[in-house]
Write an enzyme that holds these catalytic residues in place. Structure first.
Site, PDB file in Angstrom:
ATOM      1  N   GLY A  76       0.767  -1.101   0.031  1.00 30.52           N
ATOM      2  CA  GLY A  76      -0.114  -0.056   0.123  1.00 30.52           C
ATOM      3  C   GLY A  76       0.748   1.391  -0.051  1.00 30.52           C
ATOM      4  N   SER A  82      -1.829  -9.854  -3.870  1.00 33.20           N
ATOM      5  CA  SER A  82      -0.483  -9.418  -3.986  1.00 33.20           C
ATOM      6  C   SER A  82       0.467 -10.542  -3.958  1.00 33.20           C
ATOM      7  CB  SER A  82       0.102  -8.299  -2.945  1.00 33.20           C
ATOM      8  OG  SER A  82      -0.875  -7.085  -3.206  1.00 33.20           O
ATOM      9  N   ARG A 127      -5.527   3.475  19.119  1.00 34.26           N
ATOM     10  CA  ARG A 127      -5.002   4.548  19.317  1.00 34.26           C
ATOM     11  C   ARG A 127      -5.308   5.156  20.810  1.00 34.26           C
ATOM     12  NH1 ARG A 127      -5.693   7.304  13.374  1.00 34.26           N
ATOM     13  NH2 ARG A 127      -3.936   6.053  12.567  1.00 34.26           N
ATOM     14  N   CYS A 176      -2.298  11.098  10.819  1.00 35.42           N
ATOM     15  CA  CYS A 176      -1.408  12.014   9.963  1.00 35.42           C
ATOM     16  C   CYS A 176      -1.582  13.247  10.243  1.00 35.42           C
ATOM     17  CB  CYS A 176      -1.349  11.723   8.455  1.00 35.42           C
ATOM     18  SG  CYS A 176      -2.842  11.464   8.023  1.00 35.42           S
ATOM     19  N   GLN A 221      -6.127  18.110   3.145  1.00 36.25           N
ATOM     20  CA  GLN A 221      -5.405  16.886   3.157  1.00 36.25           C
ATOM     21  C   GLN A 221      -5.393  16.279   1.739  1.00 36.25           C
ATOM     22  OE1 GLN A 221      -7.372  15.980   7.432  1.00 36.25           O
ATOM     23  NE2 GLN A 221      -6.720  14.270   6.367  1.00 36.25           N
ATOM     24  N   SER A 231      -3.476  11.156  -1.228  1.00 34.20           N
ATOM     25  CA  SER A 231      -2.496  10.210  -0.802  1.00 34.20           C
ATOM     26  C   SER A 231      -3.212   9.577   0.651  1.00 34.20           C
ATOM     27  CB  SER A 231      -1.193  10.409  -0.883  1.00 34.20           C
ATOM     28  OG  SER A 231      -0.776  11.525  -0.091  1.00 34.20           O
ATOM     29  N   LYS A 253     -10.663  12.347  15.530  1.00 37.84           N
ATOM     30  CA  LYS A 253      -9.334  11.983  15.760  1.00 37.84           C
ATOM     31  C   LYS A 253      -8.153  12.877  16.294  1.00 37.84           C
ATOM     32  CE  LYS A 253      -9.723   7.986  12.481  1.00 37.84           C
ATOM     33  NZ  LYS A 253      -9.581   7.487  11.098  1.00 37.84           N
ATOM     34  N   ARG A 294     -10.615  17.547   2.180  1.00 40.94           N
ATOM     35  CA  ARG A 294      -9.726  16.810   1.142  1.00 40.94           C
ATOM     36  C   ARG A 294      -9.764  17.582   0.026  1.00 40.94           C
ATOM     37  NH1 ARG A 294      -7.281  12.795   2.363  1.00 40.94           N
ATOM     38  NH2 ARG A 294      -9.047  11.492   2.952  1.00 40.94           N
ATOM     39  N   HIS A 349      -0.118  17.129   3.660  1.00 40.33           N
ATOM     40  CA  HIS A 349      -1.461  17.612   4.224  1.00 40.33           C
ATOM     41  C   HIS A 349      -0.850  18.865   4.716  1.00 40.33           C
ATOM     42  CE1 HIS A 349      -3.220  13.933   3.969  1.00 40.33           C
ATOM     43  NE2 HIS A 349      -3.565  13.803   4.916  1.00 40.33           N
ATOM     44  N   ASN A 381       2.178  13.477   4.518  1.00 41.98           N
ATOM     45  CA  ASN A 381       1.287  12.740   5.291  1.00 41.98           C
ATOM     46  C   ASN A 381       1.802  11.361   5.317  1.00 41.98           C
ATOM     47  OD1 ASN A 381       0.339  13.311   2.587  1.00 41.98           O
ATOM     48  ND2 ASN A 381      -1.075  11.731   2.995  1.00 41.98           N
TER      49      ASN A 381
END
Ligand code: NAP
Ligand code: 3JN
Length: 334
Positions: free
Chosen positions: A15, A43, A102, A131, A158, A161, A215, A237, A244, A317
């Site tokens: 990724g 993959s 988290r 991020c 942001q 990506s 977050k 976005r 970012h 980011n």
């Protein structure tokens, strides 16, 4: 201090974040004894290069972690919830890039420039923050130590990506489609992202904030060990591929002049001051892409509140916001 070579696994290696993790391990010469790369069954057999050698990507399974000492996870929170504890039980220290753990009080949430001391409290899992939170706290923590932050109002810009490889592909495809008069396909984002700005990242919670915004509130307080700090976020976005950007308004408990804030940022770990507005010099997403630092500029007084400053904070980011921060945590573990 020389670091003992470790058996390292990267979960989600194919990724956007995983690829950057493998590159970051190589660039920082992290002492790897054996490297295992895991992704989805799609993959299986894909080859990735590390230090001039080809490694074959393996499908992730419950028996993937035998002998693994450090497991860097970036395959989404569902995979982290399922396989993180399995990896930890097998003896690995998991450094997880997802939101899965988290806010778990037993899991350190670490930004090495801010709270490296919390790494030692881990019980097998360490969480890497979001991020947008990482770049904000790297820049604000040194200012908080000097003048104590009361309130933060932040608007993010942001890059695509942040939504992974599919986000990068979607902006690319939509721009090409529009310039060749084809219709636009929308999958990764709720609206066309090309030539647009979307005030929605992730889904909305009942209070009207998105998960991405929540977050930033909760993670900032945990990392800075300051539950009293108020954070008012809007996450947007924008049609940018990498980095970012954040417009940040901060109210402090005591006065902090723009001049002193610039001096503090100049000497702060992980930060670079880029602040010469008369010459149009300030942090830019394009300049931050591929770089390690959190770039800070446009530092100026907010005269509408008692002890206020405005700042513009930009960082890659995928790098400091994800892969680099995770590898820095692994370096602390050594
Ligand atoms: P991405 O480009 O879509 O990559 C996802 C990775 O997960 C790919 O390697 C994919 O493998 C793998 N994967 C998907 N399903 C899997 C499965 N069933 N078993 C094993 N591997 C699987 O996404 P990304 O941008 O790298 O982000 C990945 C995750 O990292 C996010 O979901 C998020 O939790 C976290 N993240 C964190 C931050 C941060 O702020 N710190 C930023 C971005 C992302 P295939 O290639 O085989 O499909
Ligand atoms: O959208 C961005 O710019 C950052 C996205 C991060 C992200 C994407 C999917 C799932 C996360 C994250 O790190 O918070 C997650 C998640 O793990 O919840």
């Amino acid at each position: 201090m020389t670091m003992e070579p470790k058996n390292v696994a990267v979960v989600g290696a194919t990724g956007a974040v995983g690829t950057e993790m493998v590159q970051t391990l190589e660039q920082r010469n992290f002492p790897v004894k054996n490297l295992r790369l895991f992704a989805s069954p799609n993959s299986e057999g894909k080859r990735m290069s590390f230090k001039g050698r080809d490694y074959v990507v393996e499908p992730l399974g419950e028996d993937s972690f035998e002998g693994v000492e450090i497991a860097l996870f970036s395959a989404g929170s569902e995979r982290s919830k399922k396989y993180g504890p399995i990896a930890a039980r097998a003896g690995a220290v998991v450094i997880d890039n997802s939101s899965a753990f988290r806010m778990d009080p037993g899991v350190p949430l670490v930004v090495p420039e801010v709270n490296p001391h919390t790494v030692k409290n881990h019980k097998g899992i360490i969480a890497n923050p979001n991020c947008s939170t990482i770049q904000m706290v790297v820049a604000l923590y040194p200012l908080h130590k000097r003048a104590r932050i009361k309130r933060i109002v932040v608007s993010t810009y942001q890059s695509v990506s942040g939504a992974g490889q599919k986000g990068i592909n979607e902006l690319n495809d939509q721009v090409r489609a529009l310039y060749s008069f084809h219709s636009v396909v929308k999958k990764a984002f709720p609206h066309q992202i090309a030539f647009n700005c979307l005030p929605q990242i992730d889904v909305f919670a009942p209070d009207g904030y998105t998960n991405e915004e929540l977050k930033m509130v909760n993670e900032t307080r945990k990392i800075m060990e300051a539950p009293e700090i108020l954070v008012s976020p809007t996450a947007v976005r924008v049609p940018v591929f990498h980095s970012h950007s954040e417009s940040v308004n901060v109210e402090f408990e005591s006065d902090l002049s723009p001049e002193e804030a610039k001096k503090i940022i100049s000497g702060a770990p992980g930060c670079m001051l880029v602040d010469d507005p008369p010459n149009s010099v300030y942090p830019l997403a394009l300049d931050a892409a591929g770089r390690d630092e959190v770039f800070v500029g446009r530092i100026r007084r907010d005269a509408t509140v008692k002890h206020g400053l405005n700042l513009w904070i930009v960082s890659d980011n995928i790098r400091k916001g994800a892969a680099l921060n995770a590898v820095q945590i692994a370096e602390i573990l050594q």
